[in-house]
Scaffold this active site. Structure first.
Site: not given
Ligand code: GUN
Length: 297
Positions: A54, A98, A121
């Site tokens: 990311k 995350q 998100d």
């Molecule tokens: N863990 C796995 N995929 C994601 C996501 O898209 N967002 C977040 N915050 N955690 C994750």
């Protein structure tokens, strides 16, 4: 007719290109780069890989990346204090904590602290509620990518029977809401569903996100179904392999003769998530700076 393989990588590449253009235009108008903050608590290896990817993708799109890596035993109040500081930071347009968080932390209480305008998100109570109410809002990246792919392929989804397998807050629940908003007839299946093959047999669209390798068999699918496989499951290593293969929730080889189109794993749904995250961060940045929504995103 042979099944179409839905190319998540190509979709992501096109979206990243558009995000890059929007990021350049944003910097000119706002006098600063759009910024995305990612918070990782602990050392989960898969989460570390995601967070690194990311960060790299954020920089490659011409945005500012802020990474916070906290120890696994970080107390709740310290994590909440960081989220609140990021809420106040005017150089941060998007905040992603995350998931999953270590077990001693109250995940829902942390999420609820994220400013809804920075919630890339789409999982704060405000944004989840806005989605249910059919209001414009930030939406979880993976399901948003799935619906974008479906609309690119099919145009209008009205009246189609869609089955979402899995009910997580980041995938299954928002996926079902997005399909409902596109006028699909939506069924949500999950680990307690009594007869999954029977439920799936009606589905024109199947979206799977349960984390069980090869759960969905080929002959459970309606002929001509469109299958989006959000599963990312690592198998045990075979003899001679250093690491096990990554596979989806759908028995891909079995499914191929039955379906009209399917996403491979890897290279399908999973390949789109980060591009949609950057898209969400750009949308948030424009709103937060009082600028009109970026074209085409
Ligand atoms: N863990 C796995 N995929 C994601 C996501 O898209 N967002 C977040 N915050 N955690 C994750």
């Amino acid at each position: 007719m042979p099944a179409q393989l839905i190319d998540g990588k190509a979709f992501a590449a096109r979206l990243r290109e558009q995000v890059g253009e929007a990021a350049r235009a944003f910097e000119e108008k706002a006098g600063r780069k759009a910024g995305l903050a990612v918070v990782l608590v602990g050392e989960d290896p898969a989460s570390q890989v995601y967070v690194r990817s990311k960060g790299k993708a954020t920089l490659a799109a011409g945005m500012a990346s802020f990474e916070y890596r906290l120890p696994a035993d970080t107390p709740q109040d310290e994590l909440v204090a960081l989220v609140r500081a990021l809420n106040e930071d005017e150089t941060v347009d998007g905040i992603l904590v995350q998931l999953p968080l270590p077990r001693h932390l109250d995940e829902k209480a942390v999420i609820a602290q994220i400013a809804p305008d920075k919630d890339v998100d789409g999982i704060t109570p405000t944004n989840a509620g806005r989605l249910v109410l059919g209001m414009d809002t930030l939406v979880s990246c993976t399901p948003l990518g799935c619906v974008m792919i479906l609309k690119d392929m099919l145009g209008d989804l009205s009246g189609m029977d869609a089955v979402v397998v899995g009910r997580s807050i980041l995938f299954g629940k928002p996926m079902a809401q997005l399909l409902l908003a596109e006028n699909c007839t939506v069924t949500m299946a999950h680990s307690r569903t009594r007869d999954l093959p029977e439920v799936l047999r009606r589905a024109d669209i199947v979206v799977a996100a349960v984390g069980v390798p090869f759960l969905i068999k080929g002959d459970w699918l309606k002929p001509g179904a469109i299958v989006l496989d959000g599963g990312i499951n690592r198998l045990d290593a075979e003899p001679g392999e250093e690491r096990g293969r990554i596979v989806g929730d759908v028995a891909f080889d079995e499914a191929l003769p039955h379906v009209r189109a399917i996403t491979p794993v890897p290279g399908g749904v999973g390949a789109t998530t980060i591009a949609v995250l950057l898209r969400n961060a750009m949308v948030a940045a424009h709103r937060n700076a009082g600028l009109p929504a970026p074209e085409g995103l």
